[in-house]
Scaffold this motif. Structure first.
Motif, PDB file in Angstrom:
ATOM      1  N   ARG A  16       0.932  -1.211  -0.071  1.00 59.66           N
ATOM      2  CA  ARG A  16      -0.011  -0.065  -0.124  1.00 59.66           C
ATOM      3  C   ARG A  16       0.922   1.279  -0.182  1.00 59.66           C
ATOM      4  O   ARG A  16       1.650   1.311   0.906  1.00 59.66           O
ATOM      5  CB  ARG A  16      -0.885  -0.001   1.154  1.00 59.66           C
ATOM      6  CG  ARG A  16      -2.001   1.039   1.233  1.00 59.66           C
ATOM      7  CD  ARG A  16      -2.995   1.010   2.226  1.00 59.66           C
ATOM      8  NE  ARG A  16      -4.046  -0.027   2.016  1.00 59.66           N
ATOM      9  CZ  ARG A  16      -4.872  -0.115   1.056  1.00 59.66           C
ATOM     10  NH1 ARG A  16      -5.284   0.861   0.481  1.00 59.66           N
ATOM     11  NH2 ARG A  16      -5.716  -1.278   1.211  1.00 59.66           N
ATOM     12  N   SER A  69       0.163   7.167  -1.290  1.00 62.20           N
ATOM     13  CA  SER A  69      -1.200   7.897  -2.032  1.00 62.20           C
ATOM     14  C   SER A  69      -2.328   6.792  -1.555  1.00 62.20           C
ATOM     15  O   SER A  69      -3.341   7.287  -1.981  1.00 62.20           O
ATOM     16  CB  SER A  69      -0.877   7.948  -3.203  1.00 62.20           C
ATOM     17  OG  SER A  69      -0.929   6.467  -4.013  1.00 62.20           O
ATOM     18  N   LYS A  83      -3.138   3.835  -3.223  1.00 62.69           N
ATOM     19  CA  LYS A  83      -3.039   3.088  -4.148  1.00 62.69           C
ATOM     20  C   LYS A  83      -2.198   1.742  -3.852  1.00 62.69           C
ATOM     21  O   LYS A  83      -1.255   1.832  -3.019  1.00 62.69           O
ATOM     22  CB  LYS A  83      -2.291   3.365  -5.337  1.00 62.69           C
ATOM     23  CG  LYS A  83      -3.098   4.484  -6.243  1.00 62.69           C
ATOM     24  CD  LYS A  83      -2.494   4.465  -7.617  1.00 62.69           C
ATOM     25  CE  LYS A  83      -3.811   5.046  -8.599  1.00 62.69           C
ATOM     26  NZ  LYS A  83      -4.016   6.342  -8.426  1.00 62.69           N
ATOM     27  N   THR A  84      -2.865   0.618  -4.308  1.00 60.35           N
ATOM     28  CA  THR A  84      -1.876  -0.724  -3.758  1.00 60.35           C
ATOM     29  C   THR A  84      -1.138  -1.246  -5.197  1.00 60.35           C
ATOM     30  O   THR A  84      -1.634  -1.100  -6.438  1.00 60.35           O
ATOM     31  CB  THR A  84      -2.861  -1.868  -3.493  1.00 60.35           C
ATOM     32  OG1 THR A  84      -4.130  -2.072  -4.365  1.00 60.35           O
ATOM     33  CG2 THR A  84      -3.841  -1.458  -2.085  1.00 60.35           C
ATOM     34  N   VAL A  85      -0.218  -1.838  -4.784  1.00 64.29           N
ATOM     35  CA  VAL A  85       0.745  -2.387  -5.965  1.00 64.29           C
ATOM     36  C   VAL A  85       1.047  -3.611  -5.823  1.00 64.29           C
ATOM     37  O   VAL A  85       1.567  -4.046  -4.658  1.00 64.29           O
ATOM     38  CB  VAL A  85       1.968  -1.466  -6.200  1.00 64.29           C
ATOM     39  CG1 VAL A  85       2.951  -1.859  -7.253  1.00 64.29           C
ATOM     40  CG2 VAL A  85       1.654   0.030  -6.605  1.00 64.29           C
ATOM     41  N   GLU A 118       4.085  11.508  -4.598  1.00 64.82           N
ATOM     42  CA  GLU A 118       3.170  11.739  -3.528  1.00 64.82           C
ATOM     43  C   GLU A 118       3.412  13.052  -2.415  1.00 64.82           C
ATOM     44  O   GLU A 118       2.862  13.698  -2.179  1.00 64.82           O
ATOM     45  CB  GLU A 118       2.702  10.497  -3.019  1.00 64.82           C
ATOM     46  CG  GLU A 118       1.467  10.669  -1.814  1.00 64.82           C
ATOM     47  CD  GLU A 118       0.015  11.206  -2.353  1.00 64.82           C
ATOM     48  OE1 GLU A 118      -0.139  11.271  -3.643  1.00 64.82           O
ATOM     49  OE2 GLU A 118      -0.628  11.773  -1.397  1.00 64.82           O
ATOM     50  N   LYS A 178      -2.202  -3.032 -15.076  1.00 65.73           N
ATOM     51  CA  LYS A 178      -3.283  -3.239 -14.172  1.00 65.73           C
ATOM     52  C   LYS A 178      -3.100  -4.670 -13.479  1.00 65.73           C
ATOM     53  O   LYS A 178      -2.689  -5.540 -14.200  1.00 65.73           O
ATOM     54  CB  LYS A 178      -4.558  -3.241 -15.233  1.00 65.73           C
ATOM     55  CG  LYS A 178      -5.198  -1.937 -15.141  1.00 65.73           C
ATOM     56  CD  LYS A 178      -6.561  -1.920 -15.871  1.00 65.73           C
ATOM     57  CE  LYS A 178      -7.155  -0.518 -16.075  1.00 65.73           C
ATOM     58  NZ  LYS A 178      -8.015  -0.499 -16.964  1.00 65.73           N
ATOM     59  N   GLY A 234      -4.508  -5.946  -7.138  1.00 69.47           N
ATOM     60  CA  GLY A 234      -4.568  -4.725  -6.406  1.00 69.47           C
ATOM     61  C   GLY A 234      -4.642  -3.728  -7.790  1.00 69.47           C
ATOM     62  O   GLY A 234      -5.210  -4.046  -8.627  1.00 69.47           O
ATOM     63  N   ASP A 235      -4.409  -2.524  -7.421  1.00 68.33           N
ATOM     64  CA  ASP A 235      -4.543  -1.496  -8.528  1.00 68.33           C
ATOM     65  C   ASP A 235      -3.550  -1.391  -9.665  1.00 68.33           C
ATOM     66  O   ASP A 235      -4.104  -1.463 -10.617  1.00 68.33           O
ATOM     67  CB  ASP A 235      -4.662  -0.052  -7.653  1.00 68.33           C
ATOM     68  CG  ASP A 235      -5.659   0.242  -6.551  1.00 68.33           C
ATOM     69  OD1 ASP A 235      -6.410  -0.478  -6.694  1.00 68.33           O
ATOM     70  OD2 ASP A 235      -5.203   0.847  -5.547  1.00 68.33           O
ATOM     71  N   LEU A 236      -2.303  -1.798  -9.092  1.00 74.96           N
ATOM     72  CA  LEU A 236      -1.320  -1.591 -10.488  1.00 74.96           C
ATOM     73  C   LEU A 236      -0.379  -2.906 -10.161  1.00 74.96           C
ATOM     74  O   LEU A 236      -0.298  -3.218  -9.145  1.00 74.96           O
ATOM     75  CB  LEU A 236      -0.574  -0.339 -10.488  1.00 74.96           C
ATOM     76  CG  LEU A 236      -1.338   0.998 -10.725  1.00 74.96           C
ATOM     77  CD1 LEU A 236      -0.475   2.242 -10.241  1.00 74.96           C
ATOM     78  CD2 LEU A 236      -1.643   1.183 -12.042  1.00 74.96           C
ATOM     79  N   GLU A 246       0.385   7.516 -12.860  1.00 76.48           N
ATOM     80  CA  GLU A 246      -0.830   7.328 -11.949  1.00 76.48           C
ATOM     81  C   GLU A 246      -0.619   7.965 -10.519  1.00 76.48           C
ATOM     82  O   GLU A 246      -1.331   8.006  -9.817  1.00 76.48           O
ATOM     83  CB  GLU A 246      -0.807   5.820 -11.824  1.00 76.48           C
ATOM     84  CG  GLU A 246      -1.129   5.061 -13.043  1.00 76.48           C
ATOM     85  CD  GLU A 246      -2.740   5.594 -13.526  1.00 76.48           C
ATOM     86  OE1 GLU A 246      -3.714   5.310 -12.754  1.00 76.48           O
ATOM     87  OE2 GLU A 246      -2.842   6.431 -14.690  1.00 76.48           O
ATOM     88  N   PHE A 247       0.701   8.393 -10.262  1.00 76.83           N
ATOM     89  CA  PHE A 247       1.192   9.057  -8.979  1.00 76.83           C
ATOM     90  C   PHE A 247       1.300  10.655  -9.211  1.00 76.83           C
ATOM     91  O   PHE A 247       1.248  11.310  -8.176  1.00 76.83           O
ATOM     92  CB  PHE A 247       2.183   8.566  -8.377  1.00 76.83           C
ATOM     93  CG  PHE A 247       1.899   6.957  -8.019  1.00 76.83           C
ATOM     94  CD1 PHE A 247       1.353   6.654  -6.737  1.00 76.83           C
ATOM     95  CD2 PHE A 247       2.055   6.199  -8.914  1.00 76.83           C
ATOM     96  CE1 PHE A 247       0.934   5.236  -6.583  1.00 76.83           C
ATOM     97  CE2 PHE A 247       2.111   4.578  -8.600  1.00 76.83           C
ATOM     98  CZ  PHE A 247       1.352   4.456  -7.393  1.00 76.83           C
TER      99      PHE A 247
END
Ligand code: BES
Ligand code: ZN
Ligand code: ZN
Length: 508
Positions: free
Chosen positions: A340, A343, A345-347, A365, A433, A437-439, A458-459
């Motif tokens: 996590r 920001s 977002k999860t990677v 961020e 994608k 997770g998100d990315l 994306e950040f």
């Protein structure tokens, strides 16, 4: 080495060597070179006539005339074809002169300002590049050598036109200050990785404003965040990449206030991986030693800040450098982990070797949250794929703002540091994608430089942003384009040119 500007005639300057020049195909000497040649009886014209010397880029003619000058040695350097002359050629001409001067262990060298007034290059600009070239070519990392390299003590630029003198003098000062800051960064990049771990980089960053004179140094402030602060900020990317190392990660934020309090910030974010083994996704052994330069983006951003302070550029600039050592160990992060990020977002991690984007994502961020910058630029030795795409000639450039990209392209053209834009079309998002997770942190074999850039986009959010991939340009294996082998200092010249808007600062 002291770089100075003196007024007068190069024929009567007392130095250990004088440096003049010749355009390729000119047929005979011109300007100061012609004056020097007639003083010594036409040896240079003779060498040209006999085909001994043609004026090609990198070519030199060394002479020891018996009489006629106040200096015992002459070096004529080739500038290439006049039609192709650019200010950057004046920088490149310094390296062969410096190599000759070092080999002969000279003390003082006096040079003309190469190409002043040729092909529309103003004397001020030619002087700036010539003096930058002298400063850059004096760099030698000999800390660990028993026999130290020879240091030239003075490099003089001689200007005989009294009208041009103030301009030339300003250009010489500018180039010398810029070169000093770039060399400061190059020394960090050259340092062996055990000597420069994240905390060492932070310690060096604390001195980014040192020795610039109180006016400049007072405008610089450096803050360093350690693991407790990063934990509080939930900087999942920086913490994960740093976990495998005994030397914990840091986040460096160096501020330079060159403008008023109300003026907006410009954020410079630089990858500071002090050594990249690949982590659990371990790199192969061949060439791994080179991964000490994986902090060249961070060093470049700090050097840019130092240059701006030294030049008195009227901008508020913050350099944000996430520093970590990417190591495999029982504590290291793993492929399959889901991070996590700061920001939120999860990677999903597929390769621990794609670590730079994780550090940069958190640092971006941090920059956006704390400084609300009107523009944000990041520089990173991010992908091997960039070397495949653009080689060592161009920086890979991507961004989310047309007008910022246009300005960076202008700065690229006038600084001589080439950058080439790659597209961040939405279609590339598919490749990064994640199912879980998100990315995910890698986007497969295709378009590796772009998918890394897209990940960063994306950040960046709504902040106008540019990403510079310097994997192919931050370190040269061989001598090229007026650079000795080793760290090039890219992209400092490009960024200073962008930040200075073509030279509005006090030093010009
Ligand atoms: N630091 C490297 C990129 C690099 C490679 C810089 C060669 C300079 C020279 C980066 O962290 C990395 O390892 N990138 C991987 C990404 C891949 C796993 C998607 C790469 O380029 O192989
Ligand atoms: Zn890596
Ligand atoms: Zn890396």
């Amino acid at each position: 080495m002291r770089i100075e500007c003196v007024s007068g005639d190069i024929r009567s300057v007392t130095a250990d060597m004088i440096v003049v020049n010749l355009f390729e195909g000119a047929g005979r000497p011109d300007g100061a070179t012609a004056a020097v040649d007639s003083a010594i009886g036409g040896t240079i014209a003779g060498a040209i006539r006999d085909g001994d010397f043609g004026g090609k880029v990198g070519e030199t003619l060394f002479l020891r005339p018996a009489r006629g000058l106040s200096s015992p040695r002459i070096l004529v350097v080739g500038l290439g074809k006049k039609e192709k002359f650019t200010a950057d050629a004046a920088r490149q001409a310094a390296l062969p002169a410096m190599k000759t001067a070092k080999k002969l262990k000279l003390g003082t060298v006096a040079s003309v300002v190469h190409g002043a007034g040729a092909e529309g290059v103003a004397p001020r600009v030619a002087a700036r590049f010539a003096s930058l070239g002298a400063a850059l070519s004096s760099f030698e990392y000999d800390r660990y050598k028993g026999e130290k390299g020879h240091r030239i003590s003075r490099w003089l630029f001689v200007e005989r036109d009294a009208k041009a003198l103030p301009e030339v003098r300003a250009g010489v000062t500018y180039g010398a200050r810029l070169g000093e800051a770039i060399n400061w960064g190059r020394a960090l990049v050259s340092a062996p990785p055990a000597e420069l771990r994240p905390d060492d980089l932070a310690r060096a960053a604390r001195k980014v404003g040192a020795g610039l004179g109180s006016g400049a140094s007072d405008r610089v402030r450096v803050r360093v965040l350690g693991v407790p602060e990063l934990t509080a900020l939930q900087a999942g990317g920086i913490l994960a990449v740093g976990k495998g190392s005994q030397a914990p990660p840091r986040l460096i934020a160096a501020e330079y206030r060159g403008a008023g309090k109300g003026e907006p910030w410009i954020a410079l974010v630089g990858k500071g991986v002090t050594f990249d083994t690949g982590g659990i996704s371990l790199k192969k052994w061949e060439g791994m030693e080179k991964m000490k330069y994986d902090m060249a983006g961070g060093a470049g951003m700090l050097a840019t800040l130092r240059a701006c302070a030294a030049l008195g550029i009227r901008r508020n600039i913050v350099a944000v450098v996430p520093a970590a050592e990417n190591m495999p160990s029982g504590a290291a992060y793993r492929p399959g982990d889901v991070l996590r990020m700061m920001s939120g977002k999860t990677v999903e991690i597929l390769s621990t070797d794609a670590e730079g984007r994780l550090l940069l994502a958190d640092a971006m961020e941090y920059a956006v949250r704390n400084y609300k910058p009107k523009a944000m630029i990041d520089a990173a030795t991010l992908t091997g794929a960039c070397i495949v795409a653009l080689g060592s000639v161009n920086v890979g450039m991507m961004g989310n703002d047309e007008s910022l990209l246009a300005r960076m392209k202008e700065a690229s053209a006038s600084s001589g540091e080439k950058a080439w834009e790659l597209p961040l079309h939405e279609e590339y998002l598919e490749q990064i994608k994640s199912e879980i997770g998100d990315l995910k942190n890698i986007g497969g074999a295709e378009a590796g430089t772009i998918t890394a850039g897209y990940f960063l986009k994306e950040f960046a959010g709504e902040t106008p942003w540019i990403h510079l991939d310097i994997a192919g340009t931050a370190w040269f294996e061989k001598e090229k384009r007026g650079y000795a082998p080793g760290p090039s200092g890219v992209p400092v010249r490009l960024l200073v040119e962008y930040l200075d808007e073509g030279g509005k600062s006090k030093a010009t």
